[in-house]
Design an enzyme around this catalytic site. Structure first.
Site, PDB file in Angstrom:
ATOM      1  CB  SER A 190      -0.898   0.007   1.239  1.00 61.33           C
ATOM      2  OG  SER A 190      -1.564   1.244   1.401  1.00 61.33           O
ATOM      3  CE1 TYR A 203      -4.277  -2.355   5.389  1.00 60.06           C
ATOM      4  CE2 TYR A 203      -3.479  -0.145   4.882  1.00 60.06           C
ATOM      5  CZ  TYR A 203      -4.001  -1.358   4.469  1.00 60.06           C
ATOM      6  OH  TYR A 203      -4.246  -1.573   3.121  1.00 60.06           O
TER       7      TYR A 203
END
Length: 295
Positions: A190, A203
């Site tokens: 990501s 995360y």
């Protein structure tokens, strides 16, 4: 109205914020989302670059996973995908898309936080397909915590790390004995791995680790002819967003293109990395961030 033809301006190709505020309980579902996510149902056209390939996609029931499953099937691949118990109906819809493309689609309920579940998944894939040509480690968990690290419970931290890292590690390790030269592993990292948002601290941490894992494993397996790469999406309009983010109204507005990606815009990167055309590409991160510069 977004323009979705081949010559469409990417700024206007898909819906732009502001969106209605939307909330769902985790893991989220496609149906209630407004605008509805685009997985390529009406637009993705395959050319046979993955004909006969046996693929496994975690988190394949919705979002990026559904778009990749659809694209792989239309490129000629069979698809086994995972989902959580609450996502059974979503997974059934994805399997229908795979089968409409004339390929085998199999949905397996699997919580990859647990090693034995990962072992069972690989055994199922090998039993169904005889081997694994492409493993897409896509499943992930996040939960926004605007109040910062003090609000991240040990339970949340454990779920984020076990889903995002343990599952990827176990599945890669367990699948490798059933992969041969020409196979590939594709991980979903990501933009958060490079530019972490404070409210997604845990995360983002795991996404940075996925990048490192990808680059290290690629070097380890290069001599065996197995490639390992990753895709680093920016903001993507998936059910995870209304299920884990407190504000959906301006989601994706921060990207230079001024909007979130649709899942269909991520799938071609996964197709390319799995294809023979990417035979000299390993240890790479394909950044699909809508223009956000990354190192």
């Amino acid at each position: 109205m977004p323009e979705n033809g081949p010559d469409a301006n990417p700024v206007d190709k898909h819906p732009r914020p502001e969106f209605d505020q939307q909330e769902q309980r985790h893991p989220g579902w496609t149906g209630p989302m407004d605008p509805p996510p685009d997985h390529g149902e009406d637009t993705y056209v395959g050319s046979g670059v993955l004909t006969g390939r046996k693929t496994v996609i975690t988190g394949g029931d919705s979002g990026i996973g559904r778009a990749v499953a659809l694209a792989y099937a239309r490129e000629g691949a069979d698809v086994l995908l995972t989902h959580l118990p609450e996502e059974r109906d979503e997974a059934r819809e994805t399997v229908s898309l795979v089968e409409e493309a004339g390929r085998t689609g199999i949905a397996v309920e699997c919580d990859i936080r647990y090693e034995e579940a990962c072992r069972g998944l690989v055994e199922r894939a090998v039993g169904e397909f005889g081997g694994i040509d492409v493993l897409v480690n896509n499943a992930a968990y996040q939960m926004s915590q605007p109040d910062g690290i003090a609000a991240i419970t040990t339970e949340q931290f454990d779920r984020v790390v076990r889903t995002n890292l343990y599952g990827m590690f176990w599945l890669s390790k367990l699948a490798l004995p059933h992969m041969r030269a020409g196979a590939s592993i594709i991980n979903t990292t990501s933009v958060q791995g490079y530019k972490p948002s404070p409210h997604l601290l845990d995360y983002a941490m795991t996404k940075g680790a996925i990048t490192t894992f990808t680059q290290g494993l690629a070097q380890m397996l290069a001599g065996d002819g197995i490639r390992v790469n990753a895709v680093a999406p920016g903001p993507v309009w998936t059910p995870l967003i209304p299920a884990t983010m407190p504000d959906t109204t301006e989601f994706g507005k921060q990207s230079p293109l001024g909007r979130p990606a649709q899942p269909a815009e991520m799938a071609p990167a996964y197709v390319f990395l799995a294809s023979p055309q990417a035979s000299y590409i390993t240890g790479e991160i394909v950044n699909a961030t809508g223009g956000t510069p990354l190192p």
